[in-house]
Design a protein around this motif. Structure first.
Motif, PDB file in Angstrom:
ATOM      1  N   MET A 154      79.721  13.842  53.340  1.00 15.38           N
ATOM      2  CA  MET A 154      81.039  13.515  53.885  1.00 15.38           C
ATOM      3  C   MET A 154      80.892  12.529  55.133  1.00 15.38           C
ATOM      4  O   MET A 154      81.890  11.690  55.466  1.00 15.38           O
ATOM      5  N   GLY A 155      79.934  12.521  55.943  1.00 18.47           N
ATOM      6  CA  GLY A 155      79.987  11.481  57.078  1.00 18.47           C
ATOM      7  C   GLY A 155      79.026  10.313  56.875  1.00 18.47           C
ATOM      8  O   GLY A 155      79.166   9.302  57.379  1.00 18.47           O
ATOM      9  N   PHE A 156      78.238  10.307  55.759  1.00 16.78           N
ATOM     10  CA  PHE A 156      77.116   9.207  55.704  1.00 16.78           C
ATOM     11  C   PHE A 156      76.876   8.752  54.279  1.00 16.78           C
ATOM     12  O   PHE A 156      75.936   7.831  53.974  1.00 16.78           O
ATOM     13  N   PHE A 157      77.873   8.911  53.539  1.00 17.98           N
ATOM     14  CA  PHE A 157      77.675   8.749  52.123  1.00 17.98           C
ATOM     15  C   PHE A 157      77.860   7.069  51.766  1.00 17.98           C
ATOM     16  O   PHE A 157      77.058   6.593  51.329  1.00 17.98           O
ATOM     17  N   ALA A 158      78.929   6.468  52.681  1.00 18.19           N
ATOM     18  CA  ALA A 158      79.096   5.006  52.500  1.00 18.19           C
ATOM     19  C   ALA A 158      77.949   4.083  52.750  1.00 18.19           C
ATOM     20  O   ALA A 158      77.809   3.175  52.185  1.00 18.19           O
ATOM     21  N   GLN A 159      77.272   4.675  53.670  1.00 19.95           N
ATOM     22  CA  GLN A 159      76.115   3.728  54.252  1.00 19.95           C
ATOM     23  C   GLN A 159      74.957   3.724  53.220  1.00 19.95           C
ATOM     24  O   GLN A 159      74.119   2.795  53.097  1.00 19.95           O
TER      25      GLN A 159
END
Length: 949
Positions: A154-159
């Motif tokens: 949820m918080g760090f997937f896009a990285q």
């Protein structure tokens, strides 16, 4: 049964004993989490106890306690599906589901599957038109690890998004589309219906799978933008259920999710039922043998007050043997199959009807179109009674409560109701609407939404037979046309997150909670049935599985299909009742009885409220001991099975499995498809069925597994009363396998014209099934090679090469035969390359064996799965059936655990060398021979053409 695919659901319990009532919580001790609502369930009510919290960042958290098993189910549902996609960017929500398993900032590529599997859990994700959910069930001591994983997504997937990962998963989606839509008989029907029912631009005018042309224009930056727009905590619901308490869960939720910043504001979409001014006729040609008619009406939307009454119309029209379309079309052989249902999405619902005309009936799609309308209207307007409506209410209550049987079912329901209704307890209103139904409601909604209303009529006809369509097409859907120059999106900027702990450190598992196996008892009845039972008070129900040694391997020589036809006839009239009357009796009891012909056994499954056990057993006794075996029933059943057999031969999967049996075994029952050919069926007469029944449907040697809250003495008294008149021992012998020698490097090619995806099988003979010896150890050895998502073969062909949506292998066996089979659907352009890769993987493991890391991963994964094996009555029955089959007691659990723990690397690698030598494999391919022969021969394979009878 083939002819009874829709069975009446089982009412499991009014109250579930495993569900805990929440005690009043002191919300002040959960910093950053506000208690929004708490619901307890009073005695006698149907429902789920829960507490609902909200974090400061908008994340909704729902907790449910169920301490009946040491499990926990974690579900994260995001309120985004294909309906939220932009025009020209279809398929993003579903593609994103794939990408979410590709690692995040603190979780390495492919680690999510590996971590959950190694924790002894199971996991998956699904994308619908309106939501995407990610879920896992694990032993409860693994909870913190699951929250860490989901929070990192949820918080760090896009990285962690890269163009390379994007390309690989886009290829996987393309393969999934071929597997589910393009290479399946009638597979494009829903897509065609949605294109016609909803106008251009409507969010339901495309399916979640999307269009490949849209995905081909997308890039990884588009994916980051989608994540930023829709995957914030304020658009998500985290639901946790199992052997947990708020004191244990909420601090962990706050730790891992609390620092994730709120995402962009998300507003509810407007309700948008489809609107048709006139009926639309559409059609397409498919690789099928029988034409099909589908009719769809637009109705209301999810949660509408008329939803329950419309659901009832779908049930009365075409669900089960007592439905009007079954009685008037299937029973009379005007149709091979007929069906109806009402399906609701968040923004719009659909009433669907359909049928496949029987070839000998003279019916056409045109006549069925008119006939369906007439039959449904006549029943609803002139024949429906309040007794019918009350039966539907019983059935719907049964379906709802059955979903509460597992922790997963309860958590999924809570998550769904919160996502779409902002009320986890919406079940109460749903049940209220169902229970309030009257005949007048059914008639009113039929007139309002269905009678004489415009609808979509879809004709699916065999290739080259456009003259079979119901009516000339009068509608052509419009599709998005990309601009010559597409707007380039700015590089997406992602928010930063600050924590007081190191997220790169994976949490350790807590202390494992003990698994309590059910108390077992065994007895043998006077007529020779071996009974294995368990007393289980979790629900006031009884569930049993009766296995009679009379499966397809007992078919007499030159009479393939007798066991199957016998099973189908046991589902027809008895000397006392018609099938419709029996179905009605079971509906009144909220019970279910199903017959099925397996390889070794005819299996009978029964489920009922324990208070109705005697009445349900009486029906079982009538069906089993008093079959009418009428000529008219036999003629109809035989004809229906024959048409079903013909239709199944349009399936590439069926052809591949059938071809493999033909290659691996010489003449005899082992070499034959599970579904006999039309020619084989033509040789069977009613006298053959009567003879098989008299010779083999006997109690001695039968196995009965049962889970009930009824005491053993009372339970056995009921069973003996119902089955004491059943006497005798089977006279036939089960066929013995005749192993065929396997030719190395030969591909047996079965033709399926223009198949975009090709079914492959790579197989060999192996040890017969056992529970703790060579067969079981071979399963252990194979886990890291082809038995899990993170296996060598799947990682290579799916994740690295993009040849397939998935590939897996397993050791299996029955009787005296065992085999290893690797199966997959492969992109048609990559079949030869895929087989070459498989050969190379086989060579590597047979020559070099497993690594220490793979062996440890396997031990951890298999050893910790026991908590999931005994949760539901069905799971318990499967465990008992395994014990029955191998004549072992409950100690086998410890024996297998010890085997997993102690089997050495040397022995596992010896098994790899023994069973995974490429030269000892045989290969089956189902696809278009015109293109595949050259492709395969170009890679050095010898091709032999094979035909399935």
């Amino acid at each position: 049964m083939l002819l009874n695919k829709v069975a009446i659901a089982v009412i499991m319990a009014a109250t579930l004993n495993g569900c805990s009532q929440f005690q009043s919580s002191d919300a002040s001790k959960y910093a950053g989490a506000t208690l929004v609502e708490q619901k307890n369930i009073e005695g006698g009510d149907i429902g789920i106890a829960y507490q609902k919290f909200e974090l400061d960042n908008g994340l909704t958290v729902i907790l449910h306690e169920d301490h009946s098993d040491p499990l926990v189910h974690v579900d994260v549902t995001y309120h985004v599906g294909s309906a939220r996609e932009e025009m020209g960017k279809s398929g993003f929500a579903h593609l994103f589901e794939h990408m979410m398993f590709q690692g995040s900032k603190h979780v390495a590529d492919e680690e999510h599957f590996k971590i959950v599997t190694e924790a002894g859990g199971k996991l998956n994700a699904t994308t619908s038109t309106d939501r995407t959910n990610y879920f896992q069930t694990v032993p409860v001591n693994q909870l913190e690890k699951m929250l860490w994983l989901e929070a990192d997504r949820m918080g760090f997937f896009a990285q962690g998004i890269t163009q390379e990962k994007f390309e690989i998963q886009r290829a996987a989606v393309k393969n999934e589309r071929m597997m589910r839509y393009d290479n399946v008989p009638y597979g494009q029907a829903l897509e065609k219906l949605h294109q016609a029912l909803y106008d251009y631009g409507h969010p339901y005018s495309w399916m979640p799978i999307g269009y490949m042309s849209d995905l081909n224009r997308a890039n990884s930056n588009d994916l980051k933008a989608f994540f930023k727009r829709w995957y914030g905590p304020n658009n998500a619901t985290l639901t946790i259920g199992g052997a947990v308490t708020p004191d244990e869960v909420l601090p962990l939720v706050q730790k891992y999710f609390g620092s994730i910043p709120k995402g962009e504001t998300v507003s509810d979409a407007a309700k948008q039922p489809g609107t048709l001014v006139e009926s639309r006729y559409v059609s397409y040609e498919d690789n099928v043998s029988l034409p099909m008619l589908r009719k769809v009406y637009s109705t209301v939307y999810m949660g509408h007050k008329d939803e329950a009454a419309l659901d009832a119309i779908g049930y009365f029209a075409g669900q089960g043997e007592s439905s009007v379309l079954y009685r008037e079309l299937v029973d009379t052989q005007k149709a091979v199959a007929a069906f109806a249902w009402h399906q609701c999405f968040e923004l719009s619902c659909q009433m669907a009807f359909g049928a496949l005309p029987h070839p000998v009936s003279g019916e056409t799609l045109t006549s069925l179109d008119k006939r369906i309308d007439e039959l449904v209207a006549d029943y609803i307007q002139n024949k429906i009674t309040q007794e019918d409506v009350d039966l539907f209410i019983t059935k719907r209550e049964a379906e709802i409560v059955r979903a509460l049987q597992s922790v997963e079912g309860k958590v999924s329901m809570l998550a769904k109701f919160e996502t779409f209704h902002e009320n986890p307890g919406f079940l109460t209103q749903q049940l209220k609407n169902v229970k309030a139904l009257k005949v007048g409601d059914i008639k009113r909604v039929f007139e309002q939404y269905v009678a004489n209303k415009a609808n979509v009529v879809l004709s699916i006809v065999p290739k080259g037979k456009p003259e079979l369509i119901a009516q000339q097409d009068n509608y052509t859907p419009k599709f998005y046309e990309p601009k010559a120059t597409e707007e380039v999106r700015d590089e997406v900027q992602l928010p930063s997150i600050t924590d007081s702990f190191d997220r790169s450190i994976k949490p350790q598992a807590g202390v494992a909670k003990a698994i309590t196996l059910p108390d077992l008892w065994q007895v043998k009845t006077d007529n020779g049935i071996d009974v294995l039972g368990a007393f289980d008070t979790e629900t006031p129900t009884t569930t049993l599985l009766l296995q009679i040694p009379a499966g397809r391997l007992y078919d007499p020589e030159n009479k393939a299909g007798v066991a199957l036809l016998t099973v189908e006839m046991l589902g027809q009239a008895t000397t006392q009742s018609t099938p419709s009357e029996l179905a009605q009796q079971l509906a009144k009891l909220g019970a279910e009885i199903a017959f099925e012909a397996k390889s070794e056994y005819i299996e009978i499954k029964l489920s009922t409220l324990s208070k109705n056990l005697i009445a349900t057993l009486d029906i079982l006794s009538e069906k089993l001991l008093q079959p009418k075996f009428s000529e008219s029933d036999f003629a109809r059943v035989k004809s229906m099975v024959s048409e079903y057999s013909k239709s199944e031969r349009d399936s590439a999967k069926f052809l591949a499995d059938s071809a493999l049996s033909q290659v691996m075994y010489q003449e005899g029952n082992y070499s034959k498809p599970w579904l006999p050919s039309q020619a084989e069926l033509a040789t069977i007469e009613l006298a053959d069925v009567k003879s098989f029944y008299a010779q083999q449907i006997r109690p001695q040697g039968s196995k009965l597994s049962i889970v009930s809250d009824v005491a053993q003495s009372k339970l056995m008294s009921a069973l003996i009363s119902a089955l004491s008149q059943w006497q005798g021992k089977g006279e036939l012998d089960m066929a013995l396998p005749k192993f065929a020698p396997l030719d190395s490097n030969i591909v047996y090619l079965v033709h399926k014209e223009n198949a975009p995806q090709v079914q492959i099988r790579v197989a060999r003979h192996a040890a017969a099934e056992d529970l703790a010896a060579e067969h079981f150890k071979s399963q252990i050895m194979n886990f890291a090679f082809s038995g899990s998502f993170n296996s060598r073969v799947n990682q290579n062909l799916r994740e690295n090469k993009g040849y397939t949506y998935g590939i897996g292998g397993h050791f299996s066996g029955y009787g005296d035969a065992g085999q290893f089979v690797l199966a997959s659907g492969i992109n048609a352009a990559n079949v030869a390359d895929a087989l070459t890769e498989i050969q190379q993987e086989l060579s590597k493991i047979s020559e070099h064996g497993l690594t220490d890391e793979e062996i440890q991963f396997t031990r951890n994964s298999i050893a910790q799965r026991d908590a999931l094996k005994y949760e539901t009555p069905a799971a318990k029955l499967n465990f008992f059936a395994m014990m029955h089959a191998h004549n072992v007691d409950a100690d086998i659990v410890d024996v297998r655990a010890k085997t997993i723990e102690t089997v050495g690397k040397k022995e596992l690698n010896q098994l790899a060398s023994k069973y995974f030598t490429p030269a000892e494999m045989t290969y089956v391919v189902v696809g278009d021979t015109n293109t595949l022969s050259k492709q395969l021969e170009g890679k050095g394979f010898t091709v032999k053409q094979l035909t399935i009878q």
